[in-house]
Design an enzyme around this catalytic site. Structure first.
Site, PDB file in Angstrom:
ATOM      1  N   ASN A 208      18.106 109.451 -26.627  1.00  0.00           N
ATOM      2  CA  ASN A 208      17.615 109.201 -27.813  1.00  0.00           C
ATOM      3  C   ASN A 208      18.492 109.170 -29.284  1.00  0.00           C
ATOM      4  O   ASN A 208      19.891 109.740 -29.254  1.00  0.00           O
ATOM      5  CB  ASN A 208      16.227 109.431 -28.676  1.00  0.00           C
ATOM      6  N   ASP A 277       9.944 113.617 -25.441  1.00  0.00           N
ATOM      7  CA  ASP A 277       8.184 113.762 -25.309  1.00  0.00           C
ATOM      8  C   ASP A 277       7.867 114.359 -23.266  1.00  0.00           C
ATOM      9  O   ASP A 277       6.825 114.662 -22.699  1.00  0.00           O
ATOM     10  CB  ASP A 277       7.254 113.272 -25.767  1.00  0.00           C
ATOM     11  N   LYS A 287      23.516 110.656  -7.270  1.00  0.00           N
ATOM     12  CA  LYS A 287      23.516 109.650  -8.994  1.00  0.00           C
ATOM     13  C   LYS A 287      22.942 108.306  -7.289  1.00  0.00           C
ATOM     14  O   LYS A 287      22.939 108.317  -6.623  1.00  0.00           O
ATOM     15  CB  LYS A 287      25.258 108.524  -8.269  1.00  0.00           C
ATOM     16  N   PHE A 320       9.644 118.061 -38.668  1.00  0.00           N
ATOM     17  CA  PHE A 320      10.438 117.275 -38.281  1.00  0.00           C
ATOM     18  C   PHE A 320       9.044 115.574 -38.253  1.00  0.00           C
ATOM     19  O   PHE A 320       8.437 116.143 -37.055  1.00  0.00           O
ATOM     20  CB  PHE A 320      11.236 116.438 -38.654  1.00  0.00           C
ATOM     21  N   LYS A 334       0.229 116.129 -37.859  1.00  0.00           N
ATOM     22  CA  LYS A 334       0.940 117.362 -37.232  1.00  0.00           C
ATOM     23  C   LYS A 334       1.733 118.982 -37.897  1.00  0.00           C
ATOM     24  O   LYS A 334       1.742 119.715 -36.975  1.00  0.00           O
ATOM     25  CB  LYS A 334       2.346 116.818 -36.878  1.00  0.00           C
ATOM     26  N   LYS A 338       0.080 121.645 -35.958  1.00  0.00           N
ATOM     27  CA  LYS A 338       1.281 123.020 -35.055  1.00  0.00           C
ATOM     28  C   LYS A 338       1.497 123.956 -36.058  1.00  0.00           C
ATOM     29  O   LYS A 338       2.205 124.795 -35.573  1.00  0.00           O
ATOM     30  CB  LYS A 338       2.645 121.767 -35.189  1.00  0.00           C
TER      31      LYS A 338
HETATM   32  O1  PMT Z   1      20.012 113.575 -35.570  1.00  0.00           O
HETATM   33  P1  PMT Z   1      19.723 112.891 -36.934  1.00  0.00           P
HETATM   34  O2  PMT Z   1      21.396 111.759 -36.439  1.00  0.00           O
HETATM   35  O3  PMT Z   1      20.416 113.428 -38.279  1.00  0.00           O
HETATM   36  O4  PMT Z   1      18.416 112.467 -37.311  1.00  0.00           O
HETATM   37  C1  PMT Z   1      17.127 112.896 -37.614  1.00  0.00           C
HETATM   38  C2  PMT Z   1      16.132 112.828 -37.346  1.00  0.00           C
HETATM   39  C3  PMT Z   1      15.441 111.487 -37.323  1.00  0.00           C
HETATM   40  C4  PMT Z   1      16.472 112.963 -35.465  1.00  0.00           C
HETATM   41  C5  PMT Z   1      14.870 113.918 -37.577  1.00  0.00           C
HETATM   42  O5  PMT Z   1      15.325 113.556 -38.464  1.00  0.00           O
HETATM   43  C6  PMT Z   1      13.907 114.147 -37.234  1.00  0.00           C
HETATM   44  O6  PMT Z   1      12.875 113.249 -37.354  1.00  0.00           O
HETATM   45  N1  PMT Z   1      13.600 114.694 -36.582  1.00  0.00           N
HETATM   46  C7  PMT Z   1      12.187 114.530 -35.771  1.00  0.00           C
HETATM   47  C8  PMT Z   1      12.006 112.926 -34.640  1.00  0.00           C
HETATM   48  C9  PMT Z   1      10.333 113.501 -34.167  1.00  0.00           C
HETATM   49  O7  PMT Z   1       9.913 112.073 -34.156  1.00  0.00           O
HETATM   50  O8  PMT Z   1       9.737 114.010 -33.919  1.00  0.00           O
HETATM   51  P2  PMT Z   1       8.400 114.416 -33.204  1.00  0.00           P
HETATM   52  O9  PMT Z   1       7.062 113.014 -34.073  1.00  0.00           O
HETATM   53  O10 PMT Z   1       8.707 113.266 -32.312  1.00  0.00           O
HETATM   54  O11 PMT Z   1       8.526 115.323 -33.104  1.00  0.00           O
HETATM   55  C10 PMT Z   1       7.708 116.321 -34.215  1.00  0.00           C
HETATM   56  C11 PMT Z   1       8.105 117.907 -34.342  1.00  0.00           C
HETATM   57  O12 PMT Z   1       7.538 117.928 -33.155  1.00  0.00           O
HETATM   58  C12 PMT Z   1       9.060 117.777 -34.832  1.00  0.00           C
HETATM   59  O13 PMT Z   1       9.923 118.602 -35.525  1.00  0.00           O
HETATM   60  C13 PMT Z   1      10.154 118.039 -33.236  1.00  0.00           C
HETATM   61  O14 PMT Z   1      11.078 118.536 -32.868  1.00  0.00           O
HETATM   62  C14 PMT Z   1       9.149 118.719 -32.402  1.00  0.00           C
HETATM   63  N2  PMT Z   1       8.636 118.006 -30.832  1.00  0.00           N
HETATM   64  C15 PMT Z   1       7.963 117.167 -30.534  1.00  0.00           C
HETATM   65  C16 PMT Z   1       8.264 116.984 -28.911  1.00  0.00           C
HETATM   66  C17 PMT Z   1       8.209 118.108 -28.596  1.00  0.00           C
HETATM   67  N3  PMT Z   1       8.269 118.456 -27.452  1.00  0.00           N
HETATM   68  N4  PMT Z   1       8.237 119.444 -28.536  1.00  0.00           N
HETATM   69  C18 PMT Z   1       8.998 119.577 -29.935  1.00  0.00           C
HETATM   70  O15 PMT Z   1       8.909 120.690 -30.443  1.00  0.00           O
END
Ligand code: PMT
Length: 395
Positions: A208, A277, A287, A320, A334, A338
């Site tokens: 991503n 996810d 490959k 985040f 969330k 969580k």
């Molecule tokens: O790295 P940069 O270019 O500076 O960009 C920063 C960012 C945009 C990546 C950052 O600010 C950000 O928003 N990160 C979270 C991205 C996201 O969309 O997360 P999510 O909504 O998929 O997940 C919610 C939270 O669960 C996040 O804290 C994630 O780390 C966590 N998560 C998600 C999926 C997973 N399988 N395990 C997790 O722990």
């Protein structure tokens, strides 16, 4: 460093030329800089150069024509928020450690109440000489901040310790040391950063757009606030921040394993990483060859943050969310699902916010429903506010 008053003292070593770049970088960061040189330093770089770069006349002698009518060495010493000597020779280190004040620079150092930062640069034998080491220790004991010199090729033709680090590294060290506080002293803070890489075969992966900038800024801020900081990061283009212990991972599974290893002993986990996810169910061992169409079979990844929320005891949890719609509504869901203390919601549909930019616009959504909104800020400033919010959470 915006608005900070910095005096840069330059002494007579070949590395004096690097101080020109250092002064220029300080000014780009918004600091107001005045340069003071020793007579010997002027043999390597002229005061004119430093005058042009700093935008102020350069002081060298105690007895030169006065620039203003205050007692100059006292006026400047009082004006300074910080005093940094780049490069510092064995001679100036010896003079300061022994209370000698016989020129403008050494007199000012004695007269200032500002914190003093010293960047030694000299031949390895001179650096390792027990007298130099004793003088440096004396200065440390008095609270002076001493930067470790680099090892490598030296101007005298030998190789070893004593080289002045690059100006960018001096800026990082100076910024980190000057701003270091103790709010999070004694705490371990774990930060995740970057986008996970889910392998398809040995050369391809699903990724991503996360650059790691937000997570690295958070790790830097946590360390600056005195925390033992562990950064669990996917590969990025960024330098590991000063004072941070880094662990590199690739996939979500590896990230989960790295988080699990440190979670029980940490006081806070901040998940800034963009974790995939899904992963490919069966990674190809070789490959993959080109074919007309093919389908990837995806399987769900563990939710690292959710599982941490289920097993947390004393730990503070910060997540985040990068959203393109219903920002606060989705963030609240969330926070609840969580078990977070708060979630940093970023609206990535806005220009200058979210992935791979230097700025971010976020809202903090707390478990009790409170929302704190921030304007568009640099990621460094966003990180600072998040770390302050973390330090303000009830124990
Ligand atoms: O790295 P940069 O270019 O500076 O960009 C920063 C960012 C945009 C990546 C950052 O600010 C950000 O928003 N990160 C979270 C991205 C996201 O969309 O997360 P999510 O909504 O998929 O997940 C919610 C939270 O669960 C996040 O804290 C994630 O780390 C966590 N998560 C998600 C999926 C997973 N399988 N395990 C997790 O722990």
């Amino acid at each position: 460093m915006k608005g900070m008053h910095v005096i840069v003292g330059v002494t007579g070593g070949i590395a004096a030329y690097k101080a020109v770049d250092f002064v220029s970088r300080l000014r780009k960061q918004g600091a107001e800089v005045q340069v003071v040189m020793t007579e010997h330093a002027t043999k390597f770089v002229t005061p004119l150069t430093f005058g042009e770069i700093s935008g102020h006349p350069v002081s060298v002698s105690m007895f030169q024509e006065v620039i203003n009518w205050d007692v100059e060495h006292i006026a400047l010493a009082t004006w300074a928020d910080a005093y940094i000597i780049v490069p510092a020779t064995a001679n100036i280190i010896g003079k300061i450690a022994n209370g000698i004040a016989d020129d403008m620079l050494s007199t000012q150092v004695m007269a200032t109440k500002a914190p003093v930062f010293i960047c030694p640069a000299m031949n390895t034998n001179m650096y390792e000489n027990p007298i130099t080491q004793r003088n440096l220790q004396t200065l440390r004991d008095y609270g002076y901040h001493i930067m470790e010199p680099d090892s490598g090729h030296l101007a005298c033709g030998t190789s070893g310790k004593g080289r002045l680090p690059d100006p960018a590294a001096i800026i990082d060290w100076f910024d980190f040391t000057y701003h270091k506080s103790q709010e999070l002293a004694g705490q371990t803070v774990v930060v995740t950063a970057g986008g996970t890489q889910e392998a398809i075969d040995p050369v391809r992966y699903i990724g991503n757009r996360s650059s790691g900038k937000m997570g690295y800024a958070l790790a830097a801020a946590a360390a600056r606030h005195g925390a033992h900081t562990i950064l669990i990061t996917t590969p990025t283009q960024l330098a590991i921040p000063m004072g941070v212990q880094a662990v590199t991972v690739h996939s979500a599974k590896e990230m989960k394993q790295a988080v699990d290893e440190v979670f029980d002993d940490c006081q806070a986990l901040i998940m800034a990483a963009a974790v995939a996810d899904y992963r490919v169910r069966n990674q190809a061992p070789q490959k993959l060859k080109k074919q007309e169409d093919f389908t990837l079979d995806l399987v769900k990844n563990p939710d690292i943050l959710k599982e941490a929320g289920q097993r947390k005891q004393k730990q503070k949890l910060i997540g985040f969310a990068a959203e393109t719609e219903h920002l606060i509504e989705n963030a609240r869901k969330k926070v609840d699902s969580k078990h977070l203390d708060f979630l940093v919601a970023n609206d990535v549909s806005q220009q200058g916010s979210g992935f791979n930019v230097d700025t971010n616009q976020v809202s903090l959504v707390y478990a009790d429903g409170t929302i704190k909104e921030f304007p568009l800020l640099s990621k460094k400033e966003v990180a600072e506010r998040i770390i302050i919010a973390l330090s303000e959470l009830k124990k």
